[in-house]
Design a protein around this motif. Structure first.
Motif, short mmCIF file in Angstrom:
data_model
loop_
_atom_site.label_atom_id
_atom_site.label_comp_id
_atom_site.label_asym_id
_atom_site.label_seq_id
_atom_site.Cartn_x
_atom_site.Cartn_y
_atom_site.Cartn_z
N ARG A 1 0.85 -1.19 0.00
CA ARG A 1 0.00 0.00 0.00
C ARG A 1 0.88 1.23 0.00
NH1 ARG A 1 -3.15 -3.48 2.36
NH2 ARG A 1 -5.29 -3.62 1.67
N LEU A 2 0.73 2.03 -1.03
CA LEU A 2 1.43 3.31 -1.08
C LEU A 2 0.37 4.39 -0.95
CD1 LEU A 2 3.90 2.60 -4.01
CD2 LEU A 2 4.44 2.70 -1.58
N GLY A 3 0.12 4.84 0.25
CA GLY A 3 -0.97 5.78 0.46
C GLY A 3 -2.28 5.09 0.15
N PRO B 1 -0.25 -4.65 -6.19
CA PRO B 1 -0.18 -6.10 -5.98
C PRO B 1 1.12 -6.64 -6.57
CG PRO B 1 -1.72 -5.56 -7.76
CD PRO B 1 -1.04 -4.28 -7.36
N ALA B 2 2.04 -7.05 -5.70
CA ALA B 2 3.33 -7.57 -6.17
C ALA B 2 3.25 -9.06 -6.44
CB ALA B 2 4.42 -7.27 -5.15
N LEU B 3 2.44 -9.78 -5.65
CA LEU B 3 2.20 -11.21 -5.89
C LEU B 3 0.68 -11.42 -5.86
CD1 LEU B 3 4.91 -12.86 -3.58
CD2 LEU B 3 4.98 -12.64 -6.08
N GLY C 1 12.07 -13.70 -14.45
CA GLY C 1 10.95 -12.80 -14.73
C GLY C 1 11.47 -11.39 -14.89
N GLN C 2 10.63 -10.57 -15.54
CA GLN C 2 11.04 -9.20 -15.79
C GLN C 2 11.16 -8.43 -14.49
OE1 GLN C 2 8.08 -7.82 -18.49
NE2 GLN C 2 9.29 -8.40 -20.30
N SER C 3 11.82 -7.30 -14.61
CA SER C 3 11.92 -6.42 -13.45
C SER C 3 10.52 -6.00 -13.02
CB SER C 3 12.75 -5.20 -13.85
OG SER C 3 12.93 -4.37 -12.74
N GLY C 4 10.24 -6.08 -11.73
CA GLY C 4 8.92 -5.70 -11.23
C GLY C 4 7.92 -6.83 -11.24
N SER C 5 8.34 -8.02 -11.63
CA SER C 5 7.38 -9.13 -11.72
C SER C 5 7.12 -9.76 -10.35
CB SER C 5 7.91 -10.19 -12.70
OG SER C 5 9.17 -10.67 -12.27
N GLY C 6 7.89 -9.37 -9.32
CA GLY C 6 7.61 -9.87 -7.97
C GLY C 6 8.63 -10.86 -7.44
N LYS C 7 9.76 -10.98 -8.12
CA LYS C 7 10.76 -11.98 -7.72
C LYS C 7 11.30 -11.69 -6.32
CE LYS C 7 13.51 -10.99 -11.16
NZ LYS C 7 12.78 -9.87 -11.82
N SER C 8 11.72 -10.42 -6.10
CA SER C 8 12.31 -10.08 -4.79
C SER C 8 11.27 -10.19 -3.69
CB SER C 8 12.89 -8.67 -4.83
OG SER C 8 13.97 -8.61 -5.72
N THR C 9 10.04 -9.80 -4.01
CA THR C 9 8.97 -9.93 -3.02
C THR C 9 8.81 -11.38 -2.60
OG1 THR C 9 7.87 -8.06 -4.07
CG2 THR C 9 6.53 -9.43 -2.62
N LEU C 10 8.83 -12.27 -3.58
CA LEU C 10 8.70 -13.69 -3.29
C LEU C 10 9.87 -14.20 -2.46
CD1 LEU C 10 7.18 -16.35 -3.71
CD2 LEU C 10 8.39 -16.64 -5.89
N VAL D 1 12.75 -5.76 5.68
CA VAL D 1 12.66 -5.50 4.25
C VAL D 1 12.74 -4.00 3.95
CG1 VAL D 1 11.20 -5.73 2.20
CG2 VAL D 1 11.33 -7.59 3.85
N GLU D 2 11.96 -3.23 4.72
CA GLU D 2 11.98 -1.78 4.54
C GLU D 2 13.38 -1.24 4.73
OE1 GLU D 2 9.20 -0.05 3.78
OE2 GLU D 2 8.11 -1.97 3.74
N ALA D 3 14.03 -1.72 5.80
CA ALA D 3 15.36 -1.21 6.13
C ALA D 3 16.37 -1.55 5.05
CB ALA D 3 15.81 -1.77 7.47
N LEU D 4 16.23 -2.77 4.49
CA LEU D 4 17.17 -3.18 3.44
C LEU D 4 16.97 -2.38 2.16
CD1 LEU D 4 17.46 -7.05 3.77
CD2 LEU D 4 19.33 -5.41 3.83
N ARG D 5 15.73 -1.95 1.91
CA ARG D 5 15.45 -1.17 0.71
C ARG D 5 15.97 0.25 0.83
NH1 ARG D 5 10.96 -2.30 -2.85
NH2 ARG D 5 10.37 -0.11 -2.74
N TYR D 6 16.20 0.70 2.11
CA TYR D 6 16.60 2.10 2.35
C TYR D 6 18.01 2.32 1.82
CZ TYR D 6 17.38 6.45 4.90
OH TYR D 6 17.65 7.75 5.24
N1 LIG Z 1 8.21 -2.05 -0.28
C1 LIG Z 1 7.49 -1.83 -1.38
N2 LIG Z 1 6.57 -0.86 -1.37
C2 LIG Z 1 5.82 -0.65 -2.46
N3 LIG Z 1 5.92 -1.32 -3.59
C3 LIG Z 1 6.83 -2.29 -3.66
C4 LIG Z 1 7.67 -2.59 -2.56
N4 LIG Z 1 8.49 -3.62 -2.91
C5 LIG Z 1 8.19 -3.93 -4.17
N5 LIG Z 1 7.18 -3.14 -4.64
C6 LIG Z 1 6.56 -3.22 -5.92
O1 LIG Z 1 6.15 -4.54 -6.11
C7 LIG Z 1 6.41 -4.97 -7.43
C8 LIG Z 1 7.33 -6.17 -7.38
O2 LIG Z 1 8.60 -5.74 -6.92
P1 LIG Z 1 9.82 -6.74 -6.77
O3 LIG Z 1 9.37 -7.92 -6.02
O4 LIG Z 1 10.96 -5.97 -6.22
O5 LIG Z 1 10.13 -7.15 -8.27
P2 LIG Z 1 11.43 -7.76 -8.95
O6 LIG Z 1 12.31 -8.19 -7.86
O7 LIG Z 1 10.91 -8.88 -9.72
O8 LIG Z 1 12.02 -6.71 -9.77
C9 LIG Z 1 7.01 -3.77 -8.14
O9 LIG Z 1 5.97 -3.11 -8.82
C10 LIG Z 1 7.53 -2.90 -7.03
O10 LIG Z 1 7.47 -1.55 -7.41
#
Ligand SMILES: Nc1ncnc2c1ncn2[C@@H]1O[C@H](COP(=O)(O)OP(=O)(O)O)[C@@H](O)[C@H]1O
Ligand SMILES: [Mg+2]
Lengths: 236, 414
Positions: A12-14, A19-21, A38-47, B408-413
């Motif tokens: 949630r940004l404001g 939806p990342a996943l 997967g492409q950049s922004g596809s949710g890999k890091s989130t996963l 996670v937030e801290a690592l993104r900073y």
């Molecule tokens: N902490 C966060 N707050 C808001 N949006 C996020 C955050 N982390 C990731 N996102 C968004 O979630 C989506 C997936 O991000 P991410 O998992 O980093 O993708 P990837 O690693 O595949 O590039 C992207 O649109 C990114 O902008």
């Protein structure tokens, strides 16, 4: 070992919801080597963050070694990360103030059971194993990118985890150094049976794993065995 | 994380930002140093005042002319010539005491050849030697014979002898002039120590009769000679209160006064000691206030810098959490850091304050001999404890903020 069931993650940004996943399910068995593409922004890091117990999913369930991660407290999650999981990041994430050896020892500082003597013995051994026996007392900034990533791998290994999570570990390295790092990681699976999950953009690297999970816009687009042929092709 | 490791990391981190760390603790350093130094001086001064008062004897009671104001402070004492030799004789009749009369003149000129000094003159009876605990270095004290004969003889305080003759040897038998009159030196007192108005070595003694009839006096009241002071020596310290009561009663009877309208004042050594202690207590409270304010200001500085540090090290905190640091580990890390910071400030402050008080102790103030500063272990411990407490208190908020960061937030900073 890893059991992911219909996981979603919404940032949630404001008032905007990102939806990342959007519903991801898969299993990874002990000893498997898996690439996530997967492409950049596809949710890999989130996963990866969720698998690594750094973050919790918005919905869905995640079992690590049969343990429901959502049921764990913040400090219990820290303990799981400390004992079971080793992280390797694209940015290395070494602490510049500490020596190479102290960086590698960092997870043990939060373990509390080992004597300093045992800690030093272990870190020396592992740093020698990753080829940094001569550099233990240097600062990370005095090392090349490849060497820094080796320190990070040593740090990931120091607490003898079952699972190594590497988020684009070669992303900041040239292809030759990247191949060395990949060999080091794959060797851990071959020699010690560690489970490896590696996020990568590079098809050559993905081809060295056993299985490729493809993400697109927060959903699994494909989950198949890696083409077998190239596995032995890269050598250093 | 183990404590020694926390300490090492805290020191390393402070060392990595040396200038910033030093500037941050400067407030605490200066505050603690000022308090340690001033307490040291204050206590040194009090110790020397106390020992000087006690050296005069603790069972002395003074009767002086003039009224006492409400607060117990003597007002215009000595201005009223109401105290007489007859009063002294009457007081001497009380049980368990010896009482002696004396006249005082603060400004008498003593001359020996070309040397001269201004000193305090005491006209006393022979009994004053015992009452005032005076010891002779050479010669003898005023005798009954000299008293009866109103002889022109003088006993010199140690410092007066030094000032006039350069030494105390061979002084007895010499002639000096007091306000122009020739007096024969019959004794020199042993040094007692003391400075300023309390300097007991800076006075001369002549027979009371000589003082009254040949040098100072002449005033009369109720048919008796006016004197400056009656000194009563109680048999021991325990009977002092009783002596005060009886002396007061007797004086009221003789002077026909009532409480609140007395024309005399009775004080004891204890009163003087109490006054000195009160001054020093006030000073201590005042210094405590300064210390509190400077520690508060220093603490806010530490909190400020710790908040900056936490922000700067957000990424580091993220990583530490990723590899297994619990909330408590991060909390402790930053608490230890802020406590080490303020403790260092406190210790440097103690060292500086101690040095400063030693230096101030060397300086002679207004010609009086230097006082020995007393920096007690208790004030050092107190300063150390409080500076550490400040680090703890002002470190809690930044450390809590650090501990609450999500990995996670801290690592993104960045
Ligand atoms: N902490 C966060 N707050 C808001 N949006 C996020 C955050 N982390 C990731 N996102 C968004 O979630 C989506 C997936 O991000 P991410 O998992 O980093 O993708 P990837 O690693 O595949 O590039 C992207 O649109 C990114 O902008
Ligand atoms: Mg990513």
């Amino acid at each position: 070992m890893i059991d992911v069931r219909d996981i979603t993650k919404i940032y949630r940004l404001g008032s905007v919801e990102v939806p990342a996943l959007r519903g991801v399910s898969f299993n990874i068995a002990r000893g498997e080597v898996v690439a996530i593409m997967g492409q950049s922004g596809s949710g890999k890091s989130t996963l990866m963050n969720i698998i690594g117990c750094l973050d919790l999913p918005t919905s869905g369930e995640y079992y690590l070694d049969g343990q429901n991660v959502a049921a764990l407290e913040e400090d219990q999650l820290a303990e799981v990360r400390n004992r079971k999981i080793g992280f390797v990041f694209q940015q290395f994430n070494l602490l510049p103030r500490l020596s190479v050896q102290r960086n590698a020892e960092l997870p043990l500082a939060y373990d509390g059971n080992l004597s300093q003597r045992e800690i030093t013995r272990r870190s020396s051994e592992i740093l020698r194993a990753v080829g940094l026996g001569e550099r233990m007392h240097h600062r990370p900034t005095e090392l090349s990118g490849g060497q820094q990533q080796r320190v990070a791998i040593a740090r990931a290994l120091i607490n003898q985890p079952d699972l190594i999570l590497a988020d684009e570990p070669t992303g900041n390295l040239d292809s030759h150094t990247g191949a060395e790092i990949m060999n080091l990681l794959l060797g851990l699976n071959r020699d010690q049976g560690l489970t490896l999950v590696i996020v990568t953009h590079d098809p050559h690297i993905a081809a060295q794993t056993q299985r490729i999970i493809r993400l697109k816009d927060g959903l699994i687009e494909g989950d198949e065995a890696a083409p077998q042929t190239t596995t032995q092709a890269v050598s250093v | 994380m183990k404590l020694y490791r926390l300490l090492i990391e805290a020191l390393e981190s402070l060392n990595a930002n040396k200038l910033r760390s030093i500037l941050t603790v400067l407030g605490i350093v200066i505050g603690v140093a000022a308090v340690i130094a001033m307490l040291g001086i204050g206590r040194g001064a009090q110790a020397s005042i106390t020992s000087r008062i006690e050296s005069m004897g603790t069972n002395l009671v003074y009767v002086t002319p003039g009224a006492t104001s409400q607060g117990g402070v003597q007002s215009a004492a000595g201005s009223a010539g109401t105290l007489t030799l007859d009063d002294a004789d009457a007081l001497a009749e009380l049980p368990n005491v010896s009482a002696v009369a004396s006249v005082t003149n603060s400004f008498v000129q003593v001359v020996y050849s070309s040397n001269n000094t201004r000193t305090r003159l005491m006209g006393v009876t022979p009994g004053y030697q015992e009452v005032g605990s005076l010891t002779l270095e050479d010669g003898e004290f005023i005798s009954e014979a000299a008293q009866n004969a109103r002889s022109l003889v003088v006993v010199l305080g140690n410092q007066v002898a030094q000032d006039l003759f350069g030494s105390t040897a061979g002084v007895v038998g010499q002639k000096v002039r007091l306000n122009g009159q020739p007096y024969k030196v019959i004794g020199v007192l042993a040094a007692k120590g003391g400075t300023g108005f309390m300097n007991q070595d800076d006075q001369v003694f002549i027979p009371l009769s000589t003082a009254l009839y040949r040098l100072v006096g002449g005033a009369r009241f109720r048919g008796s000679s006016v004197i400056s002071q009656i000194t009563i020596k109680a048999s021991d310290a325990k009977t002092v209160d009783q002596v005060v009561q009886e002396a007061t009663r007797l004086m009221r009877e003789r002077h026909e006064t009532v409480e609140g309208a007395d024309d005399f004042t009775i004080t004891t050594q204890q009163d003087t000691l109490d006054a000195a202690t009160q001054v020093s207590d006030t000073l201590t409270v005042f210094l405590g206030g300064i210390a509190g304010i400077s520690l508060l200001v220093g603490g806010i500085g530490i909190m400020n810098i710790m908040l900056t540090t936490v922000t700067e090290r957000t990424h580091e905190i993220g990583l530490r959490k990723a590899v297994g640091a619990k909330r408590q580990d991060i909390l402790l890390q930053f608490l230890v850091e802020s406590m080490v910071l303020s403790l260092l400030g406190g210790l440097i402050g103690v060292a500086l304050g101690w040095g400063a008080s030693q230096m101030m102790g060397q300086v002679q103030i207004l010609g009086s001999s230097a006082i020995t500063p007393v920096v007690g272990v208790d004030s050092i411990l107190l300063a150390t404890f409080f500076s550490m407490a400040v680090g703890l208190f002002f470190g809690i908020y930044p450390a809590t903020r650090a501990a609450r960061l999500q990995p996670v937030e801290a690592l993104r900073y960045e």
